[in-house]
Every structure is written in C-alpha cells, then in structure tokens.
Write an enzyme that holds these catalytic residues in place. Sequence first.
Site, PDB file in Angstrom:
ATOM      1  N   ASP A   1       0.817  -1.217   0.000  1.00 19.79           N
ATOM      2  CA  ASP A   1       0.000   0.000   0.000  1.00 19.79           C
ATOM      3  C   ASP A   1       0.851   1.267   0.000  1.00 19.79           C
ATOM      4  OD1 ASP A   1      -2.196  -1.587   0.063  1.00 19.79           O
ATOM      5  OD2 ASP A   1      -2.983  -0.835   1.969  1.00 19.79           O
TER       6      ASP A   1
ATOM      7  N   HIS B   1       3.844  -2.330   3.290  1.00 22.36           N
ATOM      8  CA  HIS B   1       3.807  -0.955   2.774  1.00 22.36           C
ATOM      9  C   HIS B   1       5.130  -0.648   2.080  1.00 22.36           C
ATOM     10  CE1 HIS B   1       0.703  -0.848   5.917  1.00 22.36           C
ATOM     11  NE2 HIS B   1       0.157   0.145   5.231  1.00 22.36           N
TER      12      HIS B   1
END
Length: 783
Positions: free
Chosen positions: A104, A256
């Site tokens: 993400d 991430h």
Amino acid sequence: MPPTTSPRRRRRAPTRIERAAGKAAALQKPRVILALLLLLALSSIMLLDGYLRAEVGGDERVRDGASSSEVPDTILDGGPILTFRGGRATTLSVPEKTIALTFDDGPNPTWTPQVLAILDKYDVPGTFFLVGSMISRYPGIVRTMVEQGNEVGVHTFTHVDLSYQSEARVTREMEQTQLALAGAAGITTTLFRAPYSSETDAIDNYSWPVYQRLGKDGYTSVFVDTDSDDWKKPGVSKIVQWATPKKNEGAAVLFHDAGGERSQTIEALPKYIEKMKAKGYTFTTISGVMEQDGGTGEGGGTGADGGASGNGRVGAGGGTGADGGSGADGGTGVPNTTAAGGSSADRLQAAHRTATGTLLYEGRALVLAVAVAEWTVPALSVGLVIVGVAVMSRFGMMLILARRHHRQRNRRRFSWGPTVTRPVSVIVPAYNEKECIANTLASLARSTHPIEVIVVDDGSTDGTSRIARDAAARLGMTNVRVIRQENAGKPAALNNGVRSALHDIVVMMDGDTVFEDDTVRQLVQPFADPGVGAVAGNAKVGNRNTLIGAWQHIEYVMGFNLDRRMYDLLRCMPTIPGAIGAFRREAVLQVGGMSEDTLAEDTDITIAMHRAGWRVVYQEHARAWTEAPGSLKQLWSQRYRWSYGTMQALWKHRKSLTDKGPSGRFGRVGMPLVVLFQIVTPVFAPLIDVFTVYSMVFIDFRAALYAWLAVLGVQLVCAAYAFRLDREKYRYLLMMPLQQLAYRQLMYLVLIHSCVTALTGGRLRWQKLKRTGEVGTPTGAGS
C-alpha cells in the site's frame, strides 16, 4: 469671404507617430493578458503541487468504531476479496498455502524500487495499491512495476477515508487515479483498496455503501487476511512473524512500500519470502486468486449490470471484467478498454485494461503537468531563498549607506564648494497640462535662486501655452519664455529647451510638478564641484490623501530616496527623476542630449552621464511635489513606461559591462545592482506572498503568518528610518501592510508586462497621464 458651404474635407492620413502609437496600443492588451496568464499559471502550479501532496483537499479523518449492522454477515465473515458478480456481493478467500503479497501507499522513489528489486530477485509477483498523486509524481516507477509483471490497484488519489466523502468526491478520487495510471503506464485497473481498511469484518455502515457503489461500477475491493504492521516498525522478526498466516492457510498479506521510513520492510521482505517458500507456499496476485477460485475469474461471464452505461463509459470490469459488460452508470468506472493478455506476465495482470483514446492523452497531459509542477515548485523555492537573501541584503545596504550618506551630507562642515549663485535655466516640457501649468509657474515665481523659465509646449491641444503666458503675466514673471513645437515627445521637448537655454546649468521638471521656494538653490549647489554633471532631487508625492497616493508616498520615501542615497555613495546613480533634476548644459550636449531611443529618457541620460565620466549625485534637500496617478489604470500606464524604459536603457548601455574607466565602473557596479534590485528582485519578490498564502492555507498557518510578519517588520523598520531621514510623518506607514498585499502585486504584473514587451518587441510614445492639478503650492516637508 468664406464659402457658405464647406467643401468635403479629405480624411487626413495618420502620421508615423500616430501609426506607431496605434500599433503599440494594439499590442498592449495581449501582453497584459499574457502577464495575467503567467500569474494564473503560477497559481495553478502551486495548487496542483499542493493537491498532489494532499495539502489541497486533504482529509485526515479516519472513522473507527462505527456499527456494521447493515453489512451482511457473509461479507463480514468472508474472505479478503469482495466482488459483485451478477449484482450479488461475494467474497473470495486465498487458497491454502498461497500468498497474495500486497503493498500500500506507493509508489515511493526510495522504497518502491527496492521492493521491486526483491520481488524480481525471487520471481514473486506483487499487487500494489497505488495512490494517484504519487503515481503522477513517479510515473517511471509505475511503468517498471507493470512491465515486471506486477499488478496494480487504486488506493484513491489523495489517500482519504472515502466513508466521509461525497459521491462526487469518491468519483473524483477514483477517476483521477485511473487517469494517472493511464498517463504513467498506459493502463487502468479493476482493483481497489480503501485507505485505512483492514479485514472485511471492519466494514461498517458508512463504508459499505461505498463498496457497493464501486462494486456496481465493476471494481473488486481487496482487504487483508494478515497484516505485517510494518508501518509500526516493530523490528524485522516481528514483521515476518505477524505477516505469517496460521497453519497452512492462504492469505492476502499487507506490507507498505511508502508512507514513511520502510527500511525494516526492505530487510524483512526477503526473509519472509524465503520462509514462506520453505514452508511450501506459492505466491500470486489478487487476479491469480480470482482465477483459481472461479475458473474465469476477472475475465469471467457477464455481470448483472451488463449493457451500455448511461454516459457512454463502461465499468471497471470493461468488456471482459469480473462483472462483464459495463457498469450501471460508469460514473467511477474505467473508459472502454481491452484486457491485457498474451505473455505469462500479462496473465498475472488480468485486472489491467489498456488505456486508449482520450483517456490515454488526458493521462499523459496530467503526468506532464505534474512533472512541470515537480520541477517548478522546488525551483521557485530556491528562487524564494535567493530573493529573500537579496531583499534582506538590499535593506541592509540601504540602511547602512543611507545613514552614512545622511551623516556625510548633513555635517556642519560639509560643502560642495563655493556657493552657486549664477542664474540657471528651468525647462518645463508640457503636453496638455492646463490643470497644472499655472501652479508649476506659481511655485517657480517664488524661487529664491535667479532663474529663467522655458516652457516647451509639445503640441498641446488644450491651450497649455496660452494658460502659461497668462499665468506668467498675472504673476509678473518676465523671465518666462513659452516655446511651441509640433508634438514630438518629451525628449524632443527637453532638447529644444536645452538648445534654447541661456545658462550653463539647466533644471528639468515636469509640467505637473511644483517646487518649494528653496528647491532650485538647493538643487544646483553640487555644481560647485566641477566633476558633478547632474543632480537628482527629492521627489515627493503631493496628493498623498488618496490610497494610491499614500502607497506611492511610501514607495518614494522608502524605495527611491533610500536607493538614491545608496547609489550616490556607490557612485552609480541610475536615474535622475524627471520631476526634479539638474544638469550641466555642456554635459547634456556632450552625450547627445535626451535620447528618444528609450521610454525612460531620464535613466538613459543618467547612464550616459556616468559613461562620459561625469559624477551624478543626490541632493535630499531639493524637494519637488508631484501628482501621483489618480487611478490604477493611470498607475499601470506610468509604471509600465518606467519599467520598460529602464530595461531599454540597460540594454542600450550593455557595452558598459566590458568598457574601461568610468563607463566600465557603472557597467560592473551600477548595472548589476539595477538589474538585481529593479528587475530581478521585484519580479520574484511576490514569491514571498505566493508562498505565504500557500503555506497559510495548505501547511502551517501560524508559522507562515509569523514569517510574513517578520518580513513586514523589517520593511517597516526600513521605511520608518527613511521617513525619519525625510522628516515625514509616520502615520502613512499604517498603509504599508495593505501596500504589500495589493500594490506590490500590481507592480509585479506591470514588471511582467514590461518583460513580455521586451521579449516580444514594441515601442511606446510619451504617455500623458490625466492630471487634476490638485498639487498646488508645496505643502512642505513632513505634512
């Protein structure tokens, strides 16, 4: 006898001057528009940059703890992949011993390439949920990501919690991200992950309608089974441990690749891949999971919302997407595209659609605009620092040198030499000055120094010459001569006056200016020094009771007169004001008189004086009172002529940069100072205001306000000192904050207009400003 009927008159052909003036006037409007467009472009770039950094339209609200009573239990207890096949909400789970690596918040120029390198090394695909603003800033990373065989999804454009947003904002967030993807990699996608989402059991009554709507438009929403919580930076071992599913379960795992410092993620990722491969796990993408689950997966059957969309757009599923056909309204869907296919890498990108047509070109335009903003804003930031240093340095120089100049010239023992008592010639060029010429002559009638007055009427059509003669007769002035000439411009009028002068010192003043009784005597005293060729006087604004007049009053006292003190000591005075200046007649003739080559004949001849070896000085005690423009249009016209004329004069005398002697001194000292302080710095000075507004709105209001007030404080100190030197009342300084907000921006536009004219070519004639004649007898210093 005259005929009883007048014969038809032939229409007079315009003169060369009239034709030139007409052409110049025709060119002004486009140049003004261009100057305004430059300002608009700068503002747009700043707004775009703020939007990309989530400073414009950013929303940091995150919903937590809301009820999920309206969300079906099958969804809350289901797998991490939410689709709406056949119009019915369905979740899919990741098969056993299968990992769908998801990332993400990217792309990030530091961490994403390192993640991609690790995935490529281990031949593992990833699914990256990208933020649109970051896509547009780093398109090359996205292209590499897709070419490497990874899959991408939408993570909104500004990373906002969509449950708080209106339908229009949700649509905009999705479409702008798809547009960025099209521009960066030539694709769109059917995958979506909401910011701040986690497992499906976290779906609440506020976010559920968003997923339903996006699902109806053909999007597949992706959640997680296992969260590495790498953003907490708990340590490499903890990240690996938390990302590992229980037993042999399959999982959509969250890492991430952006959003903060990700060195622990980079270190943990290879260890995690090696661990899972050792346990017999395989890695796939979200589309790969869907293919395993339903055979057709993303390319499967016809969706419940088949058929054409109302606005001609198709859902995210496109022609072969998960929902087939088109989305119900196509509002947030992806334009009609074709599924990628062919190679093994493409097979892993089943969620991707090839962007074509308008979407592709709009996307490329967005990426290009962002690239411009990404380059421009940092460049402007550097420019701001340079301008700030230059402005502060200028203020420092002005204060130090002005103080020294004032002390030097006001010492009891200071003297220019023997007192100058011989008569001088005062030249008054006039064009349609019926409102002012009588006041001008009345002030000269009270002169304490012997003078002759030469009024040169430059083809006036309002009876200026008659009014001048009547005023001279009424005042009993036998020393006034009125010379009429055809309209040829101010330089020609001044040259005519110089040729007609009877004395070796000539004083030049404007037809709308009044002198104090002692002005001429004070102005000519420096000519006791045989090296002085010209003297600049102290011009004052007479109609300072108006807003524009008050602004100009501050500018005259602070800017012009402090500058002249500084330039005087540095022996590179660039301009003798047209309102009040004195010259040796022989020096004027030596340099060829007042030139018509530029619009700033006063700057032109001043530089010519320096180059000829004459000294130019400033006499602060010789005061003249002039009328400031009465409207913004008149102010614009005046300052445009000054700015453009100064540029012309500097360009005309550019060879002084390489000359020797006095000419070279001005070229290497005066020329750079004038360019820096009168052109470069004023052009970029509004950056201070632009960045202040930008910072107040988008970054830190209080810090930006304090910084702006600090700069204003420095300017107030300089202005207050200038007012003290000129013995002016401080009350006008109350107008200074408003002057900085409004007047400076107007001067910026004027200067940009002048720069545009200089670059595109063009000439203007002597421009006559409308006068009221309200500046009568001198009001005296300090009023």
